[in-house]
Motif scaffolding. Structure first.
Motif, PDB file in Angstrom:
ATOM      1  N   LEU A 172       5.668  10.030   4.084  1.00 41.66           N
ATOM      2  CA  LEU A 172       5.474   8.625   3.740  1.00 41.66           C
ATOM      3  C   LEU A 172       6.800   7.867   3.727  1.00 41.66           C
ATOM      4  CD1 LEU A 172       3.542   6.340   2.542  1.00 41.66           C
ATOM      5  CD2 LEU A 172       4.382   7.124   0.309  1.00 41.66           C
ATOM      6  N   ASP A 204       4.243  15.666   1.841  1.00 43.25           N
ATOM      7  CA  ASP A 204       3.456  14.437   1.979  1.00 43.25           C
ATOM      8  C   ASP A 204       4.315  13.208   1.652  1.00 43.25           C
ATOM      9  OD1 ASP A 204       1.220  15.910   2.640  1.00 43.25           O
ATOM     10  OD2 ASP A 204       0.336  15.820   0.631  1.00 43.25           O
ATOM     11  N   HIS A 217       8.409   5.149   6.699  1.00 40.22           N
ATOM     12  CA  HIS A 217       8.384   3.818   6.087  1.00 40.22           C
ATOM     13  C   HIS A 217       9.762   3.167   6.185  1.00 40.22           C
ATOM     14  CE1 HIS A 217       7.095   0.960   2.781  1.00 40.22           C
ATOM     15  NE2 HIS A 217       8.414   0.906   2.648  1.00 40.22           N
ATOM     16  N   ASP A 236       3.980   5.875  -5.524  1.00 39.14           N
ATOM     17  CA  ASP A 236       3.857   6.059  -6.975  1.00 39.14           C
ATOM     18  C   ASP A 236       2.858   7.170  -7.294  1.00 39.14           C
ATOM     19  OD1 ASP A 236       4.543   4.975  -9.703  1.00 39.14           O
ATOM     20  OD2 ASP A 236       2.379   4.690  -9.748  1.00 39.14           O
ATOM     21  N   ARG A 237       1.748   7.196  -6.574  1.00 32.00           N
ATOM     22  CA  ARG A 237       0.747   8.242  -6.809  1.00 32.00           C
ATOM     23  C   ARG A 237       1.322   9.633  -6.521  1.00 32.00           C
ATOM     24  NH1 ARG A 237      -2.567  11.696  -4.521  1.00 32.00           N
ATOM     25  NH2 ARG A 237      -1.789  11.249  -2.417  1.00 32.00           N
ATOM     26  N   LEU A 238       2.040   9.758  -5.412  1.00 32.97           N
ATOM     27  CA  LEU A 238       2.589  11.055  -5.037  1.00 32.97           C
ATOM     28  C   LEU A 238       3.668  11.517  -6.006  1.00 32.97           C
ATOM     29  CD1 LEU A 238       2.754  10.671  -1.158  1.00 32.97           C
ATOM     30  CD2 LEU A 238       1.399  12.354  -2.417  1.00 32.97           C
ATOM     31  N   ARG A 261       0.829  -1.213   0.000  1.00 26.87           N
ATOM     32  CA  ARG A 261       0.000   0.000   0.000  1.00 26.87           C
ATOM     33  C   ARG A 261       0.859   1.256   0.000  1.00 26.87           C
ATOM     34  NH1 ARG A 261      -3.998  -2.025   4.822  1.00 26.87           N
ATOM     35  NH2 ARG A 261      -5.375  -3.382   3.580  1.00 26.87           N
ATOM     36  N   ASP A 262       1.910   1.265   0.809  1.00 33.85           N
ATOM     37  CA  ASP A 262       2.788   2.430   0.847  1.00 33.85           C
ATOM     38  C   ASP A 262       3.483   2.642  -0.496  1.00 33.85           C
ATOM     39  OD1 ASP A 262       2.181   3.143   3.408  1.00 33.85           O
ATOM     40  OD2 ASP A 262       4.228   3.025   4.176  1.00 33.85           O
ATOM     41  N   HIS A 263       3.889   1.556  -1.135  1.00 36.34           N
ATOM     42  CA  HIS A 263       4.543   1.673  -2.439  1.00 36.34           C
ATOM     43  C   HIS A 263       3.581   2.232  -3.493  1.00 36.34           C
ATOM     44  CE1 HIS A 263       7.685  -1.607  -1.245  1.00 36.34           C
ATOM     45  NE2 HIS A 263       7.900  -0.442  -0.655  1.00 36.34           N
ATOM     46  N   GLN A 264       2.324   1.833  -3.414  1.00 35.95           N
ATOM     47  CA  GLN A 264       1.329   2.369  -4.343  1.00 35.95           C
ATOM     48  C   GLN A 264       1.098   3.858  -4.101  1.00 35.95           C
ATOM     49  OE1 GLN A 264      -1.907  -0.293  -3.458  1.00 35.95           O
ATOM     50  NE2 GLN A 264      -1.175  -1.885  -4.873  1.00 35.95           N
ATOM     51  N   GLU A 265       1.052   4.255  -2.832  1.00 39.35           N
ATOM     52  CA  GLU A 265       0.886   5.673  -2.510  1.00 39.35           C
ATOM     53  C   GLU A 265       2.112   6.469  -2.942  1.00 39.35           C
ATOM     54  OE1 GLU A 265      -0.777   9.246  -0.785  1.00 39.35           O
ATOM     55  OE2 GLU A 265      -1.483   7.445  -1.817  1.00 39.35           O
TER      56      GLU A 265
END
Length: 241
Positions: A55, A51, A59, A31-33, A25-29
């Motif tokens: 993260l 932000d 992490h 990528d989004r950021l 989930r953190d890796h997906q976030e």
């Protein structure tokens, strides 16, 4: 070769509380950021960078405190794999520390940012394709959940800024956690106030943030906080790039 955690379902990874799902989930976030930052400018870009820092650095701190010691214990290749990722973390810390002293549009900012993104993506690949699938092969679901709960607890109270002088391993990083977390999260609040307010309030918040940054920089060099890491991850000695 083990299957990358990026290509596994939540159930395969041990359920919603598993450390593997939390990592995914953190890796997906992340990528989004990164994509959002690439498309932004000015104050919005600074907000998104903050932000991302909030993260990335908690992490990594939780990984180094909770996961890597387990990997070094249960995997014959664990010491080599964790050291490689610690070197990536160290270089990200050093480059981000430089990025904090730049302004979007000044040239240096645009030079540093792609280098940071490349390292972040390399770090994600190493973890998702190598380290975490191999960990998955050696521990059961119950242990993945236990590590997930510990990882999340540490992440929530970890520093949110780069600290390249602090050790990447215990005892140094454990000693540094509390004072640097307090300073970092204070700086986060002060920086947001400085960006969002005007006049005297903005100026005072900016000065207080600078004072906190100076204090954090001095604390990093206190001997207990620099003890425990591999020599290759000491500040300025990653040996990469």
């Amino acid at each position: 070769m083990p299957t990358s955690i990026a290509r596994q379902t939540e159930r395969q990874l041990g359920g919603s509380r598993s450390v593997l799902v939390r990592q995914q989930r953190d890796h997906q976030e992340l990528d989004r950021l990164v994509h959002a930052i690439d498309a932004s400018t000015g104050r919005e870009r600074l907000e998104l960078l903050e932000d991302l820092a909030r993260l990335v650095f908690p992490h990594a701190f939780a990984e180094e405190s909770v996961l890597w010691p387990v990997i070094r214990r249960v995997m014959p290749e664990g010491p080599e794999l964790t050291l490689q990722v610690e070197q990536e973390h160290q270089e990200i810390n050093e480059l981000w520390s430089q990025l904090e002293r730049t302004t979007p549009g000044d040239g240096r900012h645009e030079e540093l940012w792609p280098r940071i993104v490349a390292l972040l993506r390399e770090d994600v690949r190493d973890e998702e394709d190598e380290m975490l699938p191999r960990l998955q092969e050696r521990v059961g679901r119950r242990e993945l959940v236990r590590m997930g709960l510990m990882w999340e607890a540490v992440r929530r109270i970890a520093p949110t800024r780069p600290h390249p002088v602090v050790a990447r391993r215990p005892p140094g990083n454990a000693v540094a956690a509390l004072p640097l977390t307090v300073l970092d999260r204070s700086r986060d609040a002060l920086d947001r106030t400085s960006r969002r307010r005007e006049g005297r309030v903005s100026r005072v918040a900016g000065r207080l943030s600078s004072v906190a940054a100076g204090l954090a920089g001095r604390l990093e060099h206190v001997p207990p906080m620099t003890v425990g890491e591999d020599p290759s991850t000491r500040a300025g000695r990653t040996g990469r790039g």
